[in-house]
Scaffold this active site. Structure first.
Site, PDB file in Angstrom:
ATOM      1  N   CYS A   1      46.189   4.162  53.960  1.00  0.00           N
ATOM      2  CA  CYS A   1      47.849   4.003  53.933  1.00  0.00           C
ATOM      3  C   CYS A   1      47.813   2.551  53.588  1.00  0.00           C
ATOM      4  O   CYS A   1      47.362   1.613  53.858  1.00  0.00           O
ATOM      5  CB  CYS A   1      48.317   4.277  55.169  1.00  0.00           C
ATOM      6  SG  CYS A   1      48.487   6.138  55.353  1.00  0.00           S
TER       7      CYS A   1
ATOM      8  N   GLU B   1      49.971  -2.335  55.265  1.00  0.00           N
ATOM      9  CA  GLU B   1      48.869  -2.004  56.191  1.00  0.00           C
ATOM     10  C   GLU B   1      47.519  -2.654  55.747  1.00  0.00           C
ATOM     11  O   GLU B   1      46.749  -2.954  56.530  1.00  0.00           O
ATOM     12  CB  GLU B   1      49.008  -0.702  56.491  1.00  0.00           C
ATOM     13  CG  GLU B   1      48.453  -0.030  57.841  1.00  0.00           C
ATOM     14  CD  GLU B   1      46.921   0.423  57.896  1.00  0.00           C
ATOM     15  OE1 GLU B   1      46.000  -0.091  58.578  1.00  0.00           O
ATOM     16  OE2 GLU B   1      46.551   1.231  56.454  1.00  0.00           O
TER      17      GLU B   1
ATOM     18  N   ARG C   1      47.553  -0.358  64.562  1.00  0.00           N
ATOM     19  CA  ARG C   1      46.941  -1.197  63.550  1.00  0.00           C
ATOM     20  C   ARG C   1      46.825  -2.562  63.651  1.00  0.00           C
ATOM     21  O   ARG C   1      47.008  -3.370  62.966  1.00  0.00           O
ATOM     22  CB  ARG C   1      47.449  -0.864  62.296  1.00  0.00           C
ATOM     23  CG  ARG C   1      47.589   0.630  61.903  1.00  0.00           C
ATOM     24  CD  ARG C   1      46.101   1.012  61.543  1.00  0.00           C
ATOM     25  NE  ARG C   1      46.461   2.613  61.278  1.00  0.00           N
ATOM     26  CZ  ARG C   1      46.545   3.786  62.027  1.00  0.00           C
ATOM     27  NH1 ARG C   1      46.437   3.462  63.117  1.00  0.00           N
ATOM     28  NH2 ARG C   1      46.452   4.725  61.502  1.00  0.00           N
TER      29      ARG C   1
HETATM   30  N1  EPU Z   1      55.438  12.869  54.080  1.00  0.00           N
HETATM   31  C1  EPU Z   1      56.356  12.882  53.165  1.00  0.00           C
HETATM   32  N2  EPU Z   1      55.816  12.638  51.567  1.00  0.00           N
HETATM   33  C2  EPU Z   1      54.688  11.926  51.477  1.00  0.00           C
HETATM   34  C3  EPU Z   1      53.701  11.839  52.646  1.00  0.00           C
HETATM   35  C4  EPU Z   1      54.420  12.161  53.695  1.00  0.00           C
HETATM   36  O1  EPU Z   1      57.322  13.466  53.233  1.00  0.00           O
HETATM   37  O2  EPU Z   1      54.329  11.657  50.405  1.00  0.00           O
HETATM   38  C5  EPU Z   1      56.030  13.154  55.240  1.00  0.00           C
HETATM   39  C6  EPU Z   1      55.070  14.283  56.006  1.00  0.00           C
HETATM   40  O3  EPU Z   1      55.435  15.672  55.353  1.00  0.00           O
HETATM   41  C7  EPU Z   1      55.113  14.022  57.311  1.00  0.00           C
HETATM   42  C8  EPU Z   1      55.480  12.595  57.638  1.00  0.00           C
HETATM   43  O4  EPU Z   1      55.792  12.100  56.275  1.00  0.00           O
HETATM   44  O5  EPU Z   1      56.347  14.774  57.810  1.00  0.00           O
HETATM   45  C9  EPU Z   1      54.314  11.929  58.284  1.00  0.00           C
HETATM   46  O6  EPU Z   1      53.262  12.100  57.490  1.00  0.00           O
HETATM   47  P1  EPU Z   1      51.459  12.372  57.932  1.00  0.00           P
HETATM   48  O7  EPU Z   1      51.728  13.293  58.879  1.00  0.00           O
HETATM   49  O8  EPU Z   1      50.795  12.423  56.623  1.00  0.00           O
HETATM   50  O9  EPU Z   1      51.256  10.962  58.523  1.00  0.00           O
HETATM   51  P2  EPU Z   1      51.467   9.474  58.192  1.00  0.00           P
HETATM   52  O10 EPU Z   1      52.558   8.970  59.170  1.00  0.00           O
HETATM   53  O11 EPU Z   1      51.778   9.280  56.722  1.00  0.00           O
HETATM   54  C10 EPU Z   1      49.775   8.319  59.777  1.00  0.00           C
HETATM   55  C11 EPU Z   1      48.856   7.275  59.504  1.00  0.00           C
HETATM   56  C12 EPU Z   1      47.532   7.705  58.914  1.00  0.00           C
HETATM   57  C13 EPU Z   1      46.866   8.749  59.930  1.00  0.00           C
HETATM   58  C14 EPU Z   1      47.770   9.879  59.806  1.00  0.00           C
HETATM   59  C15 EPU Z   1      47.278  10.840  61.029  1.00  0.00           C
HETATM   60  C16 EPU Z   1      49.897   5.146  59.118  1.00  0.00           C
HETATM   61  C17 EPU Z   1      50.534   4.163  58.102  1.00  0.00           C
HETATM   62  N3  EPU Z   1      49.394   6.388  58.625  1.00  0.00           N
HETATM   63  O12 EPU Z   1      50.192   8.665  58.325  1.00  0.00           O
HETATM   64  O13 EPU Z   1      46.619   6.571  58.993  1.00  0.00           O
HETATM   65  O14 EPU Z   1      45.748   9.200  59.307  1.00  0.00           O
HETATM   66  O15 EPU Z   1      49.160   9.499  60.339  1.00  0.00           O
HETATM   67  O16 EPU Z   1      47.419  10.592  62.344  1.00  0.00           O
HETATM   68  O17 EPU Z   1      49.894   4.768  60.322  1.00  0.00           O
HETATM   69  C18 EPU Z   1      46.009   4.834  57.555  1.00  0.00           C
HETATM   70  O18 EPU Z   1      46.306   3.973  58.604  1.00  0.00           O
HETATM   71  O19 EPU Z   1      45.347   4.175  56.672  1.00  0.00           O
HETATM   72  C19 EPU Z   1      45.984   6.240  57.737  1.00  0.00           C
HETATM   73  C20 EPU Z   1      46.069   6.771  56.703  1.00  0.00           C
END
Ligand code: EPU
Length: 295
Positions: free
Chosen positions: A220, A290, A168
């Site tokens: 995010c 972010e 990012r």
């Molecule tokens: N999780 C929780 N509780 C929550 C949300 C998530 O326990 O309320 C857990 C999920 O179960 C999972 C882990 O956290 O085990 C990661 O969550 P997720 O797979 O949803 O991915 P993320 O790391 O939260 C990132 C990016 C997203 C992108 C997705 C898919 C960042 C900050 N976020 O989300 O990007 O779409 O991976 O690749 O890098 C963005 O940049 O705006 C964004 C949404």
């Protein structure tokens, strides 16, 4: 064509979060060359320049903002140009082009590289400037060069080695502060229509299942700290579904701040601060924003 200068845009109407007060003016370019007049227009308007793409990663403060918003029209279709390495297809696209318009244009032609970005709103220029990404793909992975306006040099081309990218993160070499990406060169892989569509469909299904994609959000809010998930930390700290006025950390995914209607930036900033403090005191982790903030 020339730059258009429009009076006081209301940022709440120009951001997907639906938050933000009134800027001094909007300076709008229809074409890449129009940005040649931007230095003079910025001088005339005054205030701090703010590059605004689709407003989908922006948290703007309430009230009067001492900001001159710079925007691009949606522009022509992307086009295939010469110059890619063997096996790749080079595409030139205007920064104001919608990211999903580009994704669909590529899918139709069996051009792979952006499939994971299906469903991400905003413009191509904004997506490059924030290095938007999802499901293992990001803009940096396909960006071969950009044209950008900088107050120091006007419009310039930045090829490989003249820009840097990370998670990012995107920066132009030797440029600090404001810049506006006007055109982008992308190197994409020639693939089959079926494989490109399948990757896009898969990304969209995963997104629908885990992210509040129809709500008023800016994606995010916090970056994921190295090796951790901000969403998970916020969830463990009790912020999933936490509300203040019209603002809420999504009950579906704790790292998405949602405007449920009638929310204000003041409420958004207060929730963000409370979440940061709680996560720091529970886990010793400092969450970094972010979303971009405009004040
Ligand atoms: N999780 C929780 N509780 C929550 C949300 C998530 O326990 O309320 C857990 C999920 O179960 C999972 C882990 O956290 O085990 C990661 O969550 P997720 O797979 O949803 O991915 P993320 O790391 O939260 C990132 C990016 C997203 C992108 C997705 C898919 C960042 C900050 N976020 O989300 O990007 O779409 O991976 O690749 O890098 C963005 O940049 O705006 C964004 C949404």
């Amino acid at each position: 064509m020339a730059l258009e200068i429009l009076d006081g845009p209301v940022l709440a109407k120009r951001t997907t979060l639906g938050l933000g007060g009134t800027a001094l003016a909007e300076i709008r370019a229809g074409r890449h060359d129009d940005l040649e007049g931007l230095a003079e227009a910025l001088d005339r308007v005054g205030g701090r320049p703010l590059a605004l793409g689709g407003g989908s990663n922006l948290l703007a403060a309430d009230g009067e903002l001492d900001v001159a918003v710079v925007t691009l029209a949606r522009g022509d279709e992307p086009e295939i140009v010469a110059g890619a390495a063997h096996g790749l297809v080079r595409v030139r696209v205007f920064g104001g082009c919608g990211l999903q318009r580009l994704v669909a244009w590529c899918a139709k032609r069996g051009l792979a590289g952006l499939g994971g970005l299906v469903g991400i709103p905003g413009t191509v220029g904004g997506a490059v400037a924030g290095n938007a990404g999802s499901f293992g793909r990001d803009m940096a992975g396909v960006t071969a060069g950009v044209w950008a306006f900088t107050p120091q040099k006007g419009i310039g081309f930045f090829g490989p080695g003249e820009f840097s990218t990370g998670y990012r993160h995107f920066a132009l070499a030797n440029v600090e502060g404001f810049f506006m990406i006007s055109q982008v060169l992308l190197d994409l892989e020639a693939a089959t229509l079926e494989s490109v569509l399948a990757e896009g469909k898969n990304a969209l299904e995963r997104k629908r299942a885990t992210q509040p994609i129809t709500a008023a959000t800016a994606g995010c809010v916090f970056k994921n700290p190295e090796g951790q998930s901000a969403g998970r930390l916020l969830d463990l700290a009790g912020f999933r579904g936490r509300r203040l006025g019209g603002m809420e950390f999504s009950a579906m995914h704790a790292n998405f701040l949602v405007n449920r209607g009638g929310g204000t930036s003041e409420q958004a900033f207060a929730l963000i601060e409370a979440a940061r403090q709680a996560v720091f005191s529970m886990f010793g982790t400092k969450l970094e924003l972010e979303v971009r903030v405009a004040t």
